[in-house]
Design an enzyme around this catalytic site. Structure first.
Site, PDB file in Angstrom:
ATOM      1  N   ASN A  81      45.108 -23.892 -12.136  1.00  0.00           N
ATOM      2  CA  ASN A  81      44.931 -24.772 -10.975  1.00  0.00           C
ATOM      3  C   ASN A  81      45.014 -26.235 -11.379  1.00  0.00           C
ATOM      4  OD1 ASN A  81      42.048 -26.206 -10.899  1.00  0.00           O
ATOM      5  ND2 ASN A  81      41.818 -24.224 -11.910  1.00  0.00           N
ATOM      6  N   ALA A  82      45.483 -27.052 -10.447  1.00  0.00           N
ATOM      7  CA  ALA A  82      45.534 -28.500 -10.627  1.00  0.00           C
ATOM      8  C   ALA A  82      45.283 -29.142  -9.268  1.00  0.00           C
ATOM      9  CB  ALA A  82      46.873 -28.937 -11.197  1.00  0.00           C
ATOM     10  N   GLY A  84      43.575 -32.076  -9.074  1.00  0.00           N
ATOM     11  CA  GLY A  84      43.682 -33.512  -9.287  1.00  0.00           C
ATOM     12  C   GLY A  84      42.425 -34.277  -8.933  1.00  0.00           C
ATOM     13  N   LEU A  85      41.264 -33.580  -8.966  1.00  0.00           N
ATOM     14  CA  LEU A  85      39.969 -34.214  -8.658  1.00  0.00           C
ATOM     15  C   LEU A  85      39.980 -34.891  -7.285  1.00  0.00           C
ATOM     16  CD1 LEU A  85      39.105 -35.725 -12.169  1.00  0.00           C
ATOM     17  CD2 LEU A  85      38.227 -33.621 -11.146  1.00  0.00           C
ATOM     18  N   CYS A 141      37.899 -32.271 -17.345  1.00  0.00           N
ATOM     19  CA  CYS A 141      39.106 -31.906 -16.596  1.00  0.00           C
ATOM     20  C   CYS A 141      40.325 -32.100 -17.490  1.00  0.00           C
ATOM     21  CB  CYS A 141      39.232 -32.752 -15.332  1.00  0.00           C
ATOM     22  SG  CYS A 141      40.684 -32.353 -14.341  1.00  0.00           S
ATOM     23  N   LYS A 176      29.422 -32.082 -18.776  1.00  0.00           N
ATOM     24  CA  LYS A 176      30.267 -30.891 -18.735  1.00  0.00           C
ATOM     25  C   LYS A 176      31.376 -31.081 -19.761  1.00  0.00           C
ATOM     26  CE  LYS A 176      32.472 -27.673 -15.529  1.00  0.00           C
ATOM     27  NZ  LYS A 176      32.710 -27.377 -14.109  1.00  0.00           N
ATOM     28  N   GLY A 254      32.947 -19.440 -16.621  1.00  0.00           N
ATOM     29  CA  GLY A 254      34.150 -18.971 -17.285  1.00  0.00           C
ATOM     30  C   GLY A 254      34.286 -17.470 -17.201  1.00  0.00           C
ATOM     31  N   GLY A 278      35.916 -15.974  -9.559  1.00  0.00           N
ATOM     32  CA  GLY A 278      35.588 -14.621  -9.130  1.00  0.00           C
ATOM     33  C   GLY A 278      35.351 -14.491  -7.636  1.00  0.00           C
TER      34      GLY A 278
END
Length: 556
Positions: A81-82, A84-85, A141, A176, A254, A278
């Protein structure tokens, strides 16, 4: 394994009890599902197993992020996934969140923030301080320049950011960290020494690239972070290594998909458990049942089965390649796109149409026997669609969402469509022609006569209205006049409506004078970017996600 309400701390993190004052140790990680204030509020209220809520990563100024596609499931349970915040900006988010606080049960709100240097992190945190119970620092990220991992890979910068926020804010600070760091244990030690109250491990791995069957990159950004089941071994390794050295509470994420995964992370040293990928494709009631299952006991005899309690494990973003059979304009700003083939669906469900290299957008079809879509030209992608000609290739995925409820024998329905919302309405009129009492269609520009003649084949009693100059919603006047002229109504008459938001609201209010509200259904046209309930961009005022809980909802 004991229920989560009494789940013990890891043997390696007994000092972690005071980070969040909750005995239920689940959350949803930043950027997944709970990205909007209303959804955050609803999930806090409806899912007792979630002990604290995590926001999407917020920046000083709004960010548009990347255009769609933003996520792709390349193998069951494995994603790239991207986004892009993308976010509305710290101030806008705080203003929207304040009226919904405190959260149900006074559950803590972990606010995720980003910045390019210590001052920007602090400035962003100060804007959000009033709504935050703790701050997560996005230092991980993997695909955004001057943020995330590019900041989090510099030990001097990380130490400065953590220390500055710990000194200036009276809130727990939780960095994070990226799994891509070679020295992640050393970075964790540095964060602890700078005053961090806990750690969030891990974010996505990568970046990586997913391609379709023709070898074309699926994501608009080409590269994106890898998440889901495929990164579980990496997450477990990092949590185990870090917890063996650093005595801080760890929020683990994760690839958590089962009670066995929760137990594995707990034994590795995690204190809290964030479940993200999930949840793909789950409605809100399914999410509730899933967390109930996750908090239950481990079935030792089935530890390798990895059942998801009846939730489908199929790939959610599989594309079908087909060809265009025709593309015709029907008004000044709308065209009719017909495809060679595509999957079946219910009226009101939707598909994403994709042109490799240009992007994708969601549309509800007018027909699924031979797929037909009504499209309004409003931007680069729809303009690109309008230039397609017979024989051109196009990709689609779906169907998604919950469509209109099939009427039972003898039930009568009135169907109303406005603009491109006419498409699912005509599909309903065709599929349930024996049940249709009346069909109304409204347009902002005159439609081609050939299209109106085609539309009338979908059912009898069709009324068409076109807005005049400086006029909006002419079809509502037609509907009101028609119903006021009736002396009696069919019993239990139902209304199915799709179109612009304001038109549907006013049509619903109008029909509620004649029809019980519980029998009025609207198909919302919200902004949908993933279609599988993960990005949260289609959150409704009630805290549901239109792409999985809808898009068809009862008006009441």
């Amino acid at each position: 394994m004991k229920p989560m309400s009494t789940l013990p701390s890891s043997d390696k993190s007994d000092t972690s009890q005071g980070l969040f004052k909750t005995l239920t140790r689940f959350t949803i990680p930043s950027g997944v599902l709970t990205t909007g204030p209303t959804v955050i509020s609803r999930i806090a209220r409806e899912i007792p197993e979630i002990g604290f809520l995590t926001t999407k990563t917020l920046s000083m100024v709004p960010r548009d992020g990347y255009r769609e596609p933003i996520i792709h499931e390349y193998y069951p349970g494995c994603f790239v996934n991207a986004v892009g915040l993308a976010n509305p900006g710290a101030a806008n988010f705080a203003d929207a969140m304040k009226p919904l606080l405190p959260l149900y049960g006074r559950k803590p709100l972990l606010v995720s923030i980003m910045g390019s240097d210590p001052d920007e992190f602090l400035e962003c945190a100060l804007i959000l301080d009033e709504i935050a119970d703790a701050f997560e620092l996005n230092l991980s990220c993997p695909h955004v320049k001057s943020a995330g991992q590019s900041v989090g890979s510099d030990p001097v910068m990380v130490e400065s950011v953590v220390r500055k926020l710990c000194q200036c804010l009276n809130k727990p600070i939780i960095p994070k960290l990226s799994p891509n760091l070679e020295n992640i244990v050393d970075m964790a030690k540095l964060c602890a020494g700078a005053g961090a109250a806990g750690l969030s491990l891990i974010n996505t791995v990568g970046p990586g690239t997913a391609v379709d069957n023709d070898g074309d990159p699926v994501l608009s950004n080409i590269v994106g972070g890898i998440s889901g089941a495929s990164i579980r071994p990496i997450g477990l390794k990092i949590v185990r290594e870090v917890s063996g050295i650093v005595k801080l509470p760890i929020i683990a994420s994760g690839g958590i998909n089962s009670p066995e995964d929760v137990e594995a992370y707990r034994k590795a040293g995690a204190t809290y458990f964030a479940v993200g990928s999930g949840l793909a494709g789950m409605t809100t009631p399914q999410v509730r049942k899933f967390f109930q299952w996750l908090s239950g006991p481990v079935d030792v005899g089935q530890i390798n089965r990895r059942s998801r309690k009846g939730i489908s494990c199929a790939v959610h973003t599989r594309y079908v390649k087909t060809k265009v059979t025709s593309c015709k304009p029907i008004s000044l700003d709308m065209f009719r796109l017909e495809l060679e083939e595509g999957p079946n669906c219910d009226p009101g469900q939707f598909f994403f149409l994709r042109i490799p290299g240009l992007g994708e957008k969601p549309f509800s079809p007018m027909s699924d026997v031979r797929p037909v879509y009504l499209v309004r030209t409003v931007g680069p992608f729809t303009n690109g669609l309008s230039t397609l000609r017979e024989g051109d290739s196009i990709c689609l995925r779906g169907p998604y969402g919950i469509g209109f409820k099939s009427p039972s024998n003898g039930e009568r329905i009135v169907v109303v469509g406005g603009g491109t919302g006419v498409a699912p309405i005509l599909m309903a009129a065709n599929k349930w022609s024996q049940n249709v009492y009346k069909t109304f269609m409204g347009f902002s520009h005159p439609a081609a006569q050939w299209f109106l003649d085609e539309a009338k084949l979908f059912g009898a009693n069709v009324e068409v209205a076109v807005d005049g100059p400086c006029e909006v919603g002419a079809i509502l006047t037609v509907i009101e006049s028609y119903f006021n002229s009736l002396t009696e109504f069919p019993p239990d008459l139902k209304a199915y409506i799709c179109g612009p938001t304001m038109m549907m609201k006013k049509a619903g209010e109008l029909f509620s004078r004649f029809i019980d509200k519980k029998n009025i259904y609207i198909a919302r046209e919200d902004v949908m970017k993933c279609g599988i309930g993960l990005c949260g961009s289609c959150g409704t005022e009630q805290g549901l996600r239109s792409c999985v809980d809808g898009p068809v909802f009862s008006f009441n």
